[in-house]
Design a protein around this motif. Structure first.
Motif, PDB file in Angstrom:
ATOM      1  N   THR A  69      -6.746   7.295  -3.577  1.00 46.74           N
ATOM      2  CA  THR A  69      -7.606   8.443  -3.306  1.00 46.74           C
ATOM      3  C   THR A  69      -6.838   9.569  -2.638  1.00 46.74           C
ATOM      4  N   PHE A  70      -5.997   9.217  -1.670  1.00 51.71           N
ATOM      5  CA  PHE A  70      -5.205  10.222  -0.977  1.00 51.71           C
ATOM      6  C   PHE A  70      -4.300  10.959  -1.954  1.00 51.71           C
ATOM      7  N   ALA A  71      -3.688  10.203  -2.870  1.00 53.64           N
ATOM      8  CA  ALA A  71      -2.818  10.834  -3.870  1.00 53.64           C
ATOM      9  C   ALA A  71      -3.624  11.710  -4.824  1.00 53.64           C
ATOM     10  N   MET A  72      -4.789  11.244  -5.242  1.00 53.02           N
ATOM     11  CA  MET A  72      -5.636  12.026  -6.150  1.00 53.02           C
ATOM     12  C   MET A  72      -6.088  13.332  -5.512  1.00 53.02           C
ATOM     13  N   ALA A  73      -6.286  13.330  -4.187  1.00 55.45           N
ATOM     14  CA  ALA A  73      -6.777  14.517  -3.504  1.00 55.45           C
ATOM     15  C   ALA A  73      -5.686  15.567  -3.298  1.00 55.45           C
ATOM     16  N   LEU A  74      -4.467  15.131  -2.997  1.00 49.63           N
ATOM     17  CA  LEU A  74      -3.431  16.076  -2.579  1.00 49.63           C
ATOM     18  C   LEU A  74      -2.320  16.303  -3.607  1.00 49.63           C
ATOM     19  N   ALA A  75      -1.986  15.269  -4.388  1.00 46.92           N
ATOM     20  CA  ALA A  75      -0.820  15.382  -5.272  1.00 46.92           C
ATOM     21  C   ALA A  75      -0.962  16.455  -6.347  1.00 46.92           C
ATOM     22  N   SER A  98       0.830  -1.208   0.000  1.00 46.71           N
ATOM     23  CA  SER A  98       0.000   0.000   0.000  1.00 46.71           C
ATOM     24  C   SER A  98       0.860   1.253   0.000  1.00 46.71           C
ATOM     25  N   LEU A  99       1.951   1.227   0.759  1.00 47.87           N
ATOM     26  CA  LEU A  99       2.871   2.378   0.781  1.00 47.87           C
ATOM     27  C   LEU A  99       3.515   2.586  -0.579  1.00 47.87           C
ATOM     28  N   SER A 100       3.949   1.509  -1.199  1.00 53.41           N
ATOM     29  CA  SER A 100       4.547   1.616  -2.529  1.00 53.41           C
ATOM     30  C   SER A 100       3.552   2.188  -3.533  1.00 53.41           C
ATOM     31  N   ASN A 101       2.308   1.752  -3.441  1.00 60.72           N
ATOM     32  CA  ASN A 101       1.265   2.269  -4.327  1.00 60.72           C
ATOM     33  C   ASN A 101       1.008   3.752  -4.079  1.00 60.72           C
ATOM     34  N   LEU A 102       0.976   4.154  -2.813  1.00 57.10           N
ATOM     35  CA  LEU A 102       0.768   5.557  -2.466  1.00 57.10           C
ATOM     36  C   LEU A 102       1.887   6.428  -3.045  1.00 57.10           C
ATOM     37  N   LEU A 103       3.127   6.006  -2.877  1.00 52.61           N
ATOM     38  CA  LEU A 103       4.262   6.784  -3.375  1.00 52.61           C
ATOM     39  C   LEU A 103       4.230   6.890  -4.900  1.00 52.61           C
ATOM     40  N   LEU A 104       3.908   5.780  -5.562  1.00 54.48           N
ATOM     41  CA  LEU A 104       3.851   5.785  -7.029  1.00 54.48           C
ATOM     42  C   LEU A 104       2.749   6.706  -7.526  1.00 54.48           C
ATOM     43  N   PHE A 105       1.557   6.608  -6.939  1.00 56.45           N
ATOM     44  CA  PHE A 105       0.444   7.434  -7.386  1.00 56.45           C
ATOM     45  C   PHE A 105       0.664   8.906  -7.059  1.00 56.45           C
ATOM     46  N   PHE A 106       1.286   9.206  -5.933  1.00 54.67           N
ATOM     47  CA  PHE A 106       1.567  10.600  -5.597  1.00 54.67           C
ATOM     48  C   PHE A 106       2.547  11.189  -6.608  1.00 54.67           C
ATOM     49  N   SER A 107       3.553  10.397  -6.965  1.00 54.47           N
ATOM     50  CA  SER A 107       4.521  10.827  -7.978  1.00 54.47           C
ATOM     51  C   SER A 107       3.831  11.093  -9.305  1.00 54.47           C
ATOM     52  N   PHE A 108       2.927  10.186  -9.690  1.00 54.69           N
ATOM     53  CA  PHE A 108       2.215  10.302 -10.969  1.00 54.69           C
ATOM     54  C   PHE A 108       1.237  11.472 -10.973  1.00 54.69           C
ATOM     55  N   GLN A 109       0.453  11.597  -9.906  1.00 57.17           N
ATOM     56  CA  GLN A 109      -0.575  12.641  -9.856  1.00 57.17           C
ATOM     57  C   GLN A 109       0.028  14.041  -9.802  1.00 57.17           C
ATOM     58  N   MET A 110       1.235  14.191  -9.286  1.00 60.08           N
ATOM     59  CA  MET A 110       1.899  15.496  -9.290  1.00 60.08           C
ATOM     60  C   MET A 110       2.165  15.987 -10.704  1.00 60.08           C
ATOM     61  N   LEU A 111       2.339  15.050 -11.637  1.00 58.90           N
ATOM     62  CA  LEU A 111       2.693  15.410 -13.010  1.00 58.90           C
ATOM     63  C   LEU A 111       1.474  15.688 -13.889  1.00 58.90           C
TER      64      LEU A 111
END
Length: 406
Positions: A155-161, A27-40
């Motif tokens: 969802t967390f990444a989509m909301a904040l990244a 789950s942590l790996s997924n969060l980090l990957l999605f946060f990286s992606f959603q920032m872009l």
């Protein structure tokens, strides 16, 4: 199909633990990957525009990425079942990390577009792999609950990244966005090295080799994937045109929609996950579809930030219920040795739906001259969702009843 529609009933004492080390690390790996992606997502198109890219080229930044990930997913699913989960996952994460780092050295729009195609391949490999790994890890009797919690990282990444990426872009510039995004992807790669779990049983050998299409696609995943396609088309219309709709409706800050939607998803997913495990998919999918229709209709009539927020709350209940339930159902229907192909089929439907939503609903908005009309018409897709699932559920119950009488 009848057995797949039934709920899993297990006492709390017999339930296996969900919050294991492997579950947390994945789950942590997924969060980090999605946060990286959603920032872009909001920053790369802006960067391409600043480099002198045309509107078509800015659109291709998203389109090329989606196409390459869509093409990759069926082959990723096959590779996961054939070569093993971790090897494919690490290759995908390595491609993502190197590609993001490489954006810093690309001053030409053509080079960025080429890199986006490669990035899409890495994204298709890594996200399909993570979805398959987590499906292997979660105990079958807690699959809905586990998928709900796992989906919170997305969802967390989509909301904040996206907001974080825009803030960094405006404050420090695009190179700093790439640096942080690269570090997050690298951390995702590093954390994935520590994922350990029991491998699924190998597939049973059959006398007749499977067809090429069966190797890439999982037939048991087609029904839930089609239902996901219906909802993804609607979501594609929202993420693509919500800003333009805000201009049409006189709403200055449409960011409230994403914040309220994500907040409701965070609340709903753990609840509906437990409901899925105890009662079955019908108790989640049908109410979720009704909330989605309500959210879309309220959105089409919104003319203020308050009404926009209310529509987002309703839509968030539907979106937060349907997506993890469909994924859990997809995994439940597939054999353990076919989970990679099942996830590839499932995520391909999501990518295809978002792309179709951007194009088809955009054409509908152009034809009708109103984004509000577009959102109202998109509810037809959710009606189709309800009719198809309702018919399949009725047919499964009828088959079980006939079988019990024999």
């Amino acid at each position: 199909m009848g057995g797949n529609m039934k709920s899993v009933s297990v006492s709390d004492k017999k339930r296996k633990p969900l919050w294991t080390k492997a579950f947390l690390i994945t789950s942590l790996s997924n969060l980090l990957l999605f946060f990286s992606f959603q920032m872009l997502i909001p920053t790369i198109p802006t960067h391409v525009s600043q480099l002198g890219g045309s509107d078509v080229q800015v659109g291709l930044v998203i389109g090329i990425f989606t196409i390459s990930s869509l093409i990759t997913r069926p082959f990723a699913g096959r590779a996961l079942d054939l070569l093993g989960r971790k090897h494919v996952l690490l290759v995908g994460l390595a491609i993502c990390t190197l590609t993001i780092a490489g954006y810093s050295y690309m001053a030409a729009v053509a080079l960025i577009l080429a890199a986006r195609f490669v990035h899409g391949i890495g994204w298709g490999l890594s996200t399909t792999s993570l979805g398959t790994v987590i499906a292997d890890i979660i105990p079958p009797e807690r699959r809905g609950e586990g998928m709900g919690y796992y989906g919170l990282s997305n969802t967390f990444a989509m909301a904040l990244a996206p907001l974080t990426g825009l803030w960094i872009l405006q404050t420090y510039g695009f190179p700093r966005v790439l640096l942080i995004s690269t570090c997050l992807a690298l951390l995702s790669l590093f954390s994935s090295l520590f994922i350990t779990y029991s491998k699924p049983l190998p597939p049973e050998k059959s006398a007749q080799p499977p067809k090429f299409t069966d190797r890439l696609w999982e037939r048991t995943a087609l029904l839930p994937s089609f239902l996901l396609l219906c909802t993804a088309i609607c979501y594609g219309g929202i993420v693509t045109f919500i800003t333009l709709f805000g201009h049409e409706a006189g709403i200055s800050n449409v960011g409230w929609f994403f914040l309220c939607n994500a907040s409701m998803v965070l609340i709903v997913r753990p609840i509906t996950g437990v409901l899925f495990d105890r009662k079955g998919p019908q108790w989640v999918l049908l109410p979720g579809a009704l909330f989605t229709i309500t959210g879309l209709l309220l959105l089409s009539y919104a003319h203020s930030e308050v009404s926009l927020a209310v529509s987002a709350l309703c839509y968030g209940v539907g979106f937060g219920s349907i997506q993890p339930a469909l994924q859990a159902w997809t995994i439940a229907r597939a054999a353990p040795s076919r989970r990679g192909a099942a996830n590839g089929t499932f995520f391909s439907a999501n990518d295809l739906g978002i792309g179709l939503g951007a194009m088809a609903l955009g054409a509908l908005a152009s034809f009708s001259g109103s984004y509000a009309v577009m959102y109202r018409c998109s509810t037809v897709l959710i009606v189709v969702f309800i009719l198809i699932y309702g018919w399949c559920y009725w047919h499964a119950r009828r088959s079980r009843a006939q079988g019990a009488q024999r």
